[in-house]
Design a protein around this motif. Structure first.
Motif: not given
Length: 452
Positions: A188-192, A286-291, A296-297
Motif C-alpha cells: 500500500t505504501v511502497v508499491l503504490a 471521491g478520494m485521491s489515490r494518495a488519500d 488502506l494503511t
C-alpha cells in the motif's frame, strides 16, 4: 497417548479418546507431537520462524499487489469491473484449489521443499505479469502466482508447530499474520508509489526478483525442526492414503468449524484490500489515490493491532475463540450496514475510518479458524486439516469479488470506466450473502465441537 492431544496445549479443549497405537512409530513421529522431547522454542525456533515468515511476507506482497494496481490494470488491459475481478478471482481460486494438495505435500515432503517451490512459482508468475500487455497472458500469470502463494502460509505454520510448544502456537499464528501485514504495508505504501513513479513493468519485475533472496534464505538456512541439519524427514513413516487423510480431516468437526470461521471472518477485509478497496474509495467516495492509499494503511495498522490483541487473548484462554469470532462478525456487519445505509452512499470520513479499523480484526479472527483445525487434529494430518480450514475465507473471497464485479457492471451498463457511489453501495451489499451463510454454519457446528 491420544495423538491429537500431542499437538494441543493442556488449556486447549479438544477430543479425548482412549489410548491406541498410532500410525506413526514414536521414533519417527513429528517432533511437535512428542511432549517429552517436544519443540523447545527459544532463539532457534524464532530464527526458523523468521525465515519462513519472510517468505510469507513476500507472498503477501505478491498477493495484494493488484489491490493498488486495479485502476492501472483496467487501463492497461482495457477491461471493466467484471474482467478486472477475474484476475483476483482466478488467483484466489487457484489458491483455494491448492490448499489440500499443499497440505498433503507439507505432511509428506516437509515445509522447506514446499516453500522453495512456492517462491519459484511466485517469482515466475509476477515476472510474467510484469511483461504482460494482453488480458490472457496476464490472467495465466496471476494463476501461477496464486499457486505459489498457496504454498507459503501452511508451510510456515508447519515450521512453527515443529519448533514451538503447543501452548504458544495460537500466539505464533497471530504473529505470523501480523508479519504478513508488513507485506500488505509494503504494497500500500511502497508499491503504490513505485507504480506511480516507475511504471508497471519495472515495479512488478522488481517485486519478482525479490524471490531470489527468499529462495536463498530457505535453501541455505531453514531447519524444519529441532535437531535436523536441513531437512527433517521421518524414517520410513507409515503413509496414510490420500483419500483417508482428507476424509479423516474433514470428518473432524473442529476442522469444519475452523473452515467456516475462516470463511466468515476473512473475506470482508480480504476482498477490500485485494481488489475493491482502492476503486471504492477513489471512484465511490471521491478520494485521491494518495488519500485512498493512506486509508488502506489504516486497515493494515489496525490488523497489526488486532493480531497482537487476539494473540494475547488466545494465549490466556482457548475459550476466548468463539466470543472473538462472533464479536468480529457482528461488528463488521454493523459497520458495513452503517456505511452502506448512509444517505447518498457517501458516509462521513470518521465512519470510513471506523469501518477500516473494525475490518482490521477480520484477518486475525480468521486465524482462529486455523487454530480450531490445529487443536482438533493429530500431528500427522496438521497440514491437511490446515489446508481445509484455510480454504474457507478464500472461497468467500471469490464469491464476494465476483458478485461485486458483476453487480457493478450490471448497475452501470455501457460505462465500464468509472462507477458511481450508488453502484458501489448496492454492489457491496452482496457481502452479506456469504456473511449470513457462514454465521449460520458456525452456530450449527459449534455445538458439535467439545470445548469450543
Amino acid at each position: 497417548m491420544d495423538p491429537a492431544s500431542a499437538t494441543r496445549s493442556p488449556s486447549v479443549p479438544g477430543p479425548r479418546t482412549s489410548a491406541a497405537p498410532t500410525a506413526v512409530p514414536p521414533a519417527a513421529a513429528d517432533p511437535a507431537a512428542d511432549p517429552a522431547a517436544g519443540p523447545p522454542g527459544g532463539r532457534a525456533a524464532w530464527f526458523a520462524w523468521a525465515i519462513g515468515v519472510s517468505v510469507y511476507v513476500l507472498a503477501v506482497i505478491h498477493r495484494t499487489s493488484l489491490g493498488v494496481a486495479g485502476l492501472d490494470a483496467a487501463q492497461r488491459f482495457g477491461v471493466g469491473a467484471s474482467a478486472l475481478s477475474t484476475f483476483s478471482i482466478l488467483q484466489v481460486l487457484v489458491y483455494v484449489a491448492m490448499q489440500i494438495p499443499v497440505g498433503l505435500m507439507v505432511d509428506r515432503f516437509g515445509p522447506r521443499r514446499v516453500l522453495m517451490l512456492g517462491i519459484t512459482l511466485l517469482s515466475v508468475g509476477q515476472l510474467a505479469f510484469a511483461f504482460s500487455s494482453a488480458f490472457g497472458p496476464a490472467l495465466v500469470s496471476r494463476a501461477v502466482l496464486g499457486c505459489g502463494d498457496a504454498m507459503t502460509f501452511i508451510s510456515v505454520l508447519r515450521v512453527a508447530a515443529r519448533w514451538f510448544p503447543a501452548a504458544r502456537n495460537a500466539l505464533v499464528m497471530q504473529l505470523t499474520g501480523l508479519a504478513g501485514m508488513v507485506g500488505n504495508l509494503v504494497t500500500t505504501v511502497v508499491l503504490a508509489q513505485a507504480l506511480h513513479s516507475e511504471g508497471w513493468t519495472p515495479t512488478f519485475a522488481a517485486v519478482a526478483l525479490l524471490g531470489v533472496g527468499g529462495f536463498a534464505l530457505v535453501a541455505l538456512l531453514l531447519r524444519e525442526a529441532p535437531g535436523t541439519a536441513v531437512v527433517a524427514q521421518p524414517a520410513a513413516p507409515v503413509r496414510v492414503p490420500v483419500r483417508a487423510q482428507i476424509r479423516s480431516s474433514w470428518r473432524e468437526p473442529g476442522t469444519r468449524l475452523g473452515m467456516w470461521v475462516h470463511f466468515t471472518t476473512a473475506f470482508p477485509a480480504g476482498a477490500f484490500s485485494l481488489l475493491w478497496g482502492l476503486p471504492y474509495l477513489v471512484e465511490g467516495q471521491g478520494m485521491s489515490r494518495a488519500d485512498a492509499g493512506a486509508m488502506l494503511t489504516v486497515l493494515v495498522f489496525s490488523t497489526m493491532f488486532f493480531s497482537l490483541l487476539i494473540g494475547r487473548l488466545l494465549a490466556r484462554s482457548a475459550r476466548a475463540r468463539m466470543p472473538i469470532v462472533l464479536t468480529v462478525i457482528t461488528a463488521t456487519g454493523c459497520c458495513w450496514a452503517a456505511a452502506l445505509a448512509w444517505p447518498g452512499g457517501h458516509p462521513p470520513f470518521w465512519l470510513l475510518v471506523l469501518l477500516l479499523i473494525v475490518m482490521g480484526s477480520n484477518g486475525p479472527a480468521s486465524l482462529v479458524g486455523l487454530d480450531y483445525a490445529r487443536s482438533y487434529n493429530p500431528a500427522e494430518r496438521l497440514g491437511t486439516a490446515s489446508g481445509i480450514a484455510n480454504m474457507g475465507g478464500f472461497i468467500a473471497m471469490v464469491i464476494t469479488l465476483l458478485g461485486i464485479g458483476v453487480l457493478l457492471d450490471a448497475l452501470s451498463p455501457g460505462t465500464g470506466a468509472t462507477y458511481s457511489a450508488g453502484a458501489y453501495r448496492v454492489a457491496f451489499c452482496w457481502m452479506y450473502v456469504p456473511m449470513l451463510v457462514g454465521m449460520a454454519m458456525i452456530l450449527r457446528l459449534r455445538g458439535k465441537v467439545k470445548g469450543f
